[in-house]
Design a protein around this motif. Structure first.
Motif, short mmCIF file in Angstrom:
data_model
loop_
_atom_site.label_atom_id
_atom_site.label_comp_id
_atom_site.label_asym_id
_atom_site.label_seq_id
_atom_site.Cartn_x
_atom_site.Cartn_y
_atom_site.Cartn_z
N LEU A 1 -18.55 -54.60 82.55
CA LEU A 1 -19.52 -55.70 82.67
C LEU A 1 -20.03 -56.13 81.30
CD1 LEU A 1 -21.72 -54.16 85.54
CD2 LEU A 1 -19.74 -55.69 85.78
N LYS A 2 -20.42 -57.38 81.18
CA LYS A 2 -21.11 -57.86 79.97
C LYS A 2 -22.58 -57.45 80.06
CE LYS A 2 -17.88 -60.58 78.10
NZ LYS A 2 -17.10 -60.01 77.00
N VAL A 3 -23.21 -57.35 78.88
CA VAL A 3 -24.65 -57.04 78.84
C VAL A 3 -25.37 -58.10 78.01
CG1 VAL A 3 -26.41 -55.39 78.10
CG2 VAL A 3 -24.22 -54.56 78.99
N ILE A 4 -26.35 -58.72 78.64
CA ILE A 4 -27.15 -59.74 77.96
C ILE A 4 -28.61 -59.30 78.03
CG2 ILE A 4 -27.73 -62.22 77.89
CD1 ILE A 4 -25.44 -62.39 80.08
N TYR A 5 -29.32 -59.54 76.94
CA TYR A 5 -30.75 -59.24 76.96
C TYR A 5 -31.56 -60.51 76.75
CZ TYR A 5 -29.63 -54.35 76.97
OH TYR A 5 -29.14 -53.12 77.34
N ASP A 6 -32.58 -60.66 77.59
CA ASP A 6 -33.61 -61.64 77.34
C ASP A 6 -34.64 -60.93 76.46
OD1 ASP A 6 -35.99 -63.08 77.42
OD2 ASP A 6 -35.63 -63.87 79.42
N GLY A 7 -34.58 -61.25 75.18
CA GLY A 7 -35.48 -60.62 74.21
C GLY A 7 -36.57 -61.59 73.79
N ALA A 8 -36.96 -62.50 74.73
CA ALA A 8 -37.97 -63.51 74.42
C ALA A 8 -39.22 -62.88 73.81
CB ALA A 8 -38.34 -64.29 75.69
N HIS A 9 -39.54 -61.63 74.23
CA HIS A 9 -40.77 -60.98 73.75
C HIS A 9 -40.50 -59.95 72.67
CE1 HIS A 9 -42.24 -61.47 78.22
NE2 HIS A 9 -41.98 -62.63 77.63
N ALA A 10 -39.29 -59.87 72.16
CA ALA A 10 -38.93 -58.70 71.36
C ALA A 10 -38.58 -59.02 69.91
CB ALA A 10 -37.76 -57.97 72.03
N PHE A 11 -39.05 -60.16 69.43
CA PHE A 11 -38.69 -60.58 68.08
C PHE A 11 -39.06 -59.51 67.04
CE2 PHE A 11 -39.48 -62.67 64.02
CZ PHE A 11 -38.33 -63.41 63.87
N GLY A 12 -38.08 -59.14 66.23
CA GLY A 12 -38.35 -58.25 65.10
C GLY A 12 -38.51 -56.78 65.46
N ALA A 13 -38.33 -56.43 66.74
CA ALA A 13 -38.53 -55.03 67.14
C ALA A 13 -37.25 -54.22 66.91
CB ALA A 13 -38.91 -54.97 68.62
N GLU A 14 -37.43 -52.91 66.89
CA GLU A 14 -36.29 -52.00 66.76
C GLU A 14 -36.25 -51.07 67.97
OE1 GLU A 14 -36.55 -49.82 63.11
OE2 GLU A 14 -35.94 -51.55 61.90
N ILE A 15 -35.02 -50.68 68.35
CA ILE A 15 -34.85 -49.66 69.40
C ILE A 15 -34.04 -48.53 68.77
CG2 ILE A 15 -34.00 -49.15 71.72
CD1 ILE A 15 -34.03 -52.14 72.34
N ALA B 1 -41.01 -50.40 65.85
CA ALA B 1 -40.51 -50.41 67.23
C ALA B 1 -41.17 -51.50 68.06
CB ALA B 1 -40.78 -49.05 67.88
N SER B 2 -42.30 -52.01 67.60
CA SER B 2 -43.05 -52.96 68.41
C SER B 2 -42.82 -54.40 67.98
CB SER B 2 -44.55 -52.65 68.30
OG SER B 2 -45.28 -53.61 69.01
N SER B 3 -42.82 -55.28 68.97
CA SER B 3 -42.77 -56.71 68.64
C SER B 3 -44.18 -57.28 68.54
CB SER B 3 -42.00 -57.47 69.71
OG SER B 3 -42.67 -57.32 70.95
N TYR B 4 -45.17 -56.49 68.89
CA TYR B 4 -46.58 -56.94 68.87
C TYR B 4 -46.72 -58.30 69.56
CZ TYR B 4 -47.56 -53.09 65.74
OH TYR B 4 -47.70 -51.83 65.22
N GLN B 5 -46.05 -58.44 70.71
CA GLN B 5 -46.03 -59.75 71.38
C GLN B 5 -47.13 -59.87 72.43
OE1 GLN B 5 -44.08 -62.83 71.09
NE2 GLN B 5 -45.93 -63.15 72.28
#
Ligand code: T4K
Length: 382
Positions: free
Chosen positions: A154-168, A281-285
């Motif tokens: 399967l393909k994997v897509i993320y909606d990272g609308a709230h995750a700008f600049g964060a790290e995992i 780790a945080s996007s502070y969103q």
């Protein structure tokens, strides 16, 4: 109860750069009379964001929704996509407009992201992808999702609308999965007024996405596919370039605001903070709390209403659940009995005012009001 704010305290305020600096860029745009369609500001923003987000492939769009919609299109998905019901409608609408059927998967209680232990049971021969949402900047369990996707092709897509600049796990959020969307709406940490981007692994998608966001026009002689108009313009890009310079400072300020909320709400019965991450780790969103009715003594909706009377305009993001929309609620996966955690969460979560310019004294006042309400329910005098 007194102590209302004279002016509304909104859930967020846009981070706006110095108007003089924006005007200087406007002057450059006016002088060259190139206002959209891959101009100089657009090129500069694209490069700077590739550095900032540490990615080799990034495409800018007029907003996050169009980025996700065309990103999904570029992957040629078919049939069903497993996703979360606890998100902004745009996540689902990106699937709808591609003729794909969502299959709703329940969420985890702590991160509110897709529950990886429930994904495999939802996979059928029609499944083509998993679409996770790093909701409120809380990262999905990206490693497990990738394992499942690899096992089932399967393909994997993320909606990272709230995750700008964060790290995992110490790596940029966009380095996971096939593709990640970021929203640059005015309400987001980094904004271009309206705007968005995709970061992705497959280099061949650069040219495909350029076509998809520009009517499918390859050159003045050829239109090679059915695209749309989803280009970011020069004014959006110019504002983004100046806003990007403010990121470090804004993140530091939001860190302090978050710490104050944590301090003030630490011992309030029935109130739990759901945005646990810090620093890189945080996007502070968003800053989100959960109200447990049994220990708080009243519902989230009740507190939300009370706070409105004090001019504190909290938001019930993301109510209603997407699976309850009339055009999905016939789906088996949308049935409330299949989504117990999402059904619970959507009644308990409240997005608090959160932005860098929110004064710490205001945070204290907001939290004191919550504490007073809680105490009044439990009969304790404060
Ligand atoms: N996926 C997810 C998970 C998303 O959350 C979103 C967007 C998307 C996809 C789609 O990305 P975009 O296509 O939008 O790039 C807002 C935003 O419009 C939306 O971008 C965002 N998520 C969503 C969570 O929030 P509303 O309907 O809550 O916006 P609104 O106008 O009520 O604004 C919220 C508060 O912000 C206002 O009460 C006051 C403040 N505000 C807002 C604006 C626009 C200002 O102070 N100034 C402003 O100019 O959707």
């Amino acid at each position: 109860m007194v102590d209302s704010f004279d002016e509304p305290i909104f859930v967020t305020r846009p981070l706006l750069p110095d108007l003089h600096l924006v005007n200087e860029r406007m002057r450059e745009i006016w002088d060259c009379k190139w206002v959209t369609n891959n101009g100089l500001q657009h090129k500069e923003l694209q490069e700077k964001l590739m550095d900032y987000l540490v990615t080799d492939h990034l495409s800018l769009f007029t907003n996050g929704t169009m980025a996700l919609l065309l990103g999904v299109k570029s992957l040629h998905l078919t049939g069903e996509v497993i996703t979360t019901p606890f998100t902004f409608p745009a996540t689902l609408q990106a699937l709808d407009w591609n003729g794909l059927t969502p299959v709703f998967c329940d969420i985890e209680p702590d991160t509110l992201t897709i529950d990886v232990s429930k994904i495999e049971a939802l996979i059928t021969e029609k499944t083509s992808a998993i679409l996770g949402v790093h909701v409120f900047g809380n990262p999905c369990n990206v490693l497990r999702i990738q394992e499942i996707a690899d096992k089932h092709g399967l393909k994997v897509i993320y909606d990272g609308a709230h995750a700008f600049g964060a790290e995992i796990n110490g790596k940029p959020v966009g380095s996971y999965g096939d593709m990640t969307m970021f929203s640059f709406h005015a309400t987001k940490l980094f904004n271009t007024v309206e705007g968005g981007a995709l970061v992705f692994k497959d280099k061949s998608l650069v040219a495909k996405l350029d076509l998809l966001k520009n009517f499918g026009i390859a050159n003045q002689e050829e239109v090679v596919l059915s695209g749309l108009n989803a280009k970011m313009n020069e004014i959006q890009a110019a504002i983004g370039l100046e806003t990007l310079k403010l990121m470090d400072e804004e993140r530091k300020k939001r860190h302090e605001v978050k710490k104050e909320y944590e301090k003030q709400l630490a011992n309030v019965p029935g109130v739990r903070l759901l945005t646990h991450l810090e620093n890189k780790a945080s996007s502070y969103q968003y800053l989100v709390i959960e109200i447990d009715e049994s220990s708080f003594g009243q519902t989230r909706d009740w507190l939300h209403e009370c706070l409105q009377h004090h001019n504190i305009l909290t938001r019930k993001y993301f109510y209603p659940l997407c699976s309850d929309f009339t055009w999905y609620n016939h789906l088996v996966s949308a049935h409330p009995r299949n989504l117990p955690q999402a059904q619970k969460t959507v009644k308990e979560v409240l997005a608090m005012p959160f932005y860098g310019d929110l004064e710490l004294a205001s945070v204290v006042r907001i939290c004191n009001i919550i504490k007073k309400y809680q105490a009044s329910i439990s009969g304790v005098a404060l």
